[in-house]
Design an enzyme around this catalytic site. Structure first.
Site: not given
Length: 527
Positions: A373, A499, A501
């Site tokens: 990001c 993102h 993750e």
């Protein structure tokens, strides 16, 4: 008590029930007045976790998704702000037909309605509800009262109350003290709530004397006093609870028949974390490094990938603000010994120049790099400055007067004034170009990942950046918004506007993180 581990306990209960063949969903109740976690500082509350529908929520929702290996929605996070806003809007619309609106029954009914709606919409066998905060806090009282009513309405064998409590050890005498547990249970019972299970959080396992004392004074069977000592890793907690017999106690209370019993696969994943063959060091460059919870999903995603490669993860926490004060050669000396560098998401000017210096080191010294990001955007700025030689270039988010705004605000964000829930949030579809690093990692040309940002790569600069060697390998399906960058001439240099993750799981690590760890492992062998 806040921070004691209720979220991990709840998530772990969910996992052991899932291993018995049950479909489990989860709700997190946060008693704060914020509508959601979107405007809260990571220093105060840890990371803001983003769900598939764009909900900005408490980090415990991330633990639920990772432990249960399923996707939740913003309805799974109930806050005081959401509840009161809904009740007040109904009152303004005349839905209560002139009646006096009160905490009981209107607020408590709203809470129960939200819990039941999530349970029904999820079609799950079991719904976990974590009530955050501390027993006795004023802000949590309506939720505790709603819980009492819910137990009465649904019946005691359809609801089970698990109380997570601190059992400290006084170093002077080495004795486990049960008084905090006795007093918190007493507080609950005065509110009409009687715990069915007491989970004792402690440094070491609860001894027999401690368990017996808790059982006696808290009026629960001794077998229902569950020892939850500090684990070597959070993913070990479900195994601890299973060993303590928590699963059978829960199923017996709820009159449920176990469908299966096999934790071998989960145990294998945990052993990969606890019994690594080698180690790997990843530098995480951020501005919230004093509070590791601010990057929880990033560190968990790194851990998932490291475990799959049989590696112990060592994170080198580097404060980006401190890098700003150092010269480039000092930073290079500090970072060339690490196996990989990651620059996670963030906002604002503070620490941004330090992150750019770290990115330059990763690019020029061929250190495996992943930017997420804001880290992705800063990678574009670093390349524009040092390869394209663009003067006075940067992001319009952090610099007011720019000659070259290579990162600029999204067009649809320009007239937005409200901060809460107004970013580009949640699932978006990215189309990946074949024969690229991204395609090699994902093995697909169409992916869905979660987002949280207001700024983008300025389309005006894309031709220049591509001509200079930067590859934009992923673009949004409809608008063409840049989603992935990579440098083909680098061992591993990748940035994602999204993102990744948030979708990483212990059983299925995120492809960009897996790529970073795998390349870092290979590079370490070659050193």
């Amino acid at each position: 008590m806040s921070g004691i581990g209720k979220g991990i306990t709840a998530a772990s209960i969910g996992r052991i029930l899932k291993e018995r063949g049950f479909d489990v969903t989860a709700i997190k109740i946060d008693p704060y007045l914020n509508v959601d976690a979107g405007t809260m500082s990571p220093f105060q509350h840890g990371e803001v976790y983003v769900l598939k529908d764009g909900g900005e929520v408490d980090l415990d929702l991330g633990n639920y998704e990772r432990f249960l290996n399923k996707e939740l929605t913003s309805e799974h996070n109930i806050t005081t702000g959401k509840v009161y806003r809904s009740v007040i809007e109904k009152e303004r619309n005349g839905d209560y037909l002139g009646r006096t609106v009160q905490i009981i029954p209107h607020i408590t009914n709203e809470i129960k309605d939200r819990i039941r709606k999530v349970s029904e919409d999820s079609y799950a066998d079991i719904c976990l509800i974590e009530l955050g905060g501390t027993v006795g806090d004023i802000e949590g009282m309506p939720f505790l009262e709603a819980t009492r009513q819910l137990i009465n309405e649904e019946g005691p064998n359809n609801v089970m109350l698990v109380h997570v409590t601190l059992v400290p050890t006084l170093e002077v005498v080495g004795e486990q003290k049960t008084k905090p547990t006795q007093h918190s249970v007493k507080e609950l019972r005065e509110l009409g709530l009687h715990p069915d299970i007491v989970v004792g959080r402690s440094q070491k396992p609860l001894n027999k004397k401690t368990k017996s004392k808790i059982a006696l004074f808290c009026d629960v069977p001794k077998k229902s006093v569950i020892s939850a000592p500090d684990a070597r890793d959070i993913y070990e907690v479900p195994l601890q609870l299973e060993k303590e017999g928590a699963t059978d106690i829960i199923l017996n209370h709820l009159n449920l028949q176990s469908k299966e019993k096999d934790m071998q696969e989960w145990r294998k994943h945990v052993e990969n974390i606890l019994e690594p063959n080698d180690d790997i060091e990843i530098a995480l460059v951020g501005k919230y490094t004093q509070l590791e919870d601010a990057y929880m999903s990033v560190t968990e995603a790194l851990k998932h990938s490291a475990a799959k490669e049989g590696l112990e993860l060592n994170i080198n926490w580097i404060n980006a603000e401190k890098l700003e004060k150092q010269k480039q050669n000092q930073i290079e000396k500090q970072l060339t010994n690490v196996d990989g560098i990651i620059v996670p998401g963030g906002f604002g000017k503070r620490g941004s120049e330090g992150k750019i210096k770290a990115i330059k080191t990763a690019r020029t010294k061929k250190i495996p790099f992943l930017g997420l990001c804001f880290g992705f955007q800063l990678a574009v700025i670093e390349y524009a400055r040092n390869v394209l030689k663009l003067q006075n270039c940067g992001s319009s988010e952090i610099m007011d007067e720019l000659d070259e705004p290579v990162i600029d605000i999204l067009p649809e964000q320009k007239n937005i004034k409200s901060l809460g829930g107004t970013m580009r949030l949640g699932n978006q579809t990215t189309i990946i170009e074949k024969q690229t690093l991204a395609h090699k990692l994902y093995q697909r040309t169409r992916i869905i990942e979660r987002h949280r940002h207001r700024y983008e790569v300025n389309p005006e600069y894309i031709p220049q950046l591509e001509k200079a060697g930067m590859k934009f390998s992923g673009k949004e399906e409809k608008t063409g918004l840049i989603e992935i960058l990579e440098l083909p001439q680098h061992p591993f240099f990748m940035g994602t506007q999204f993102h990744p993750e948030f979708k990483s799981r212990l059983e299925n690590p995120s492809p960009p993180f897996q790529g970073l760890i795998k390349t870092a492992k290979q590079n370490k062998k070659q050193k």
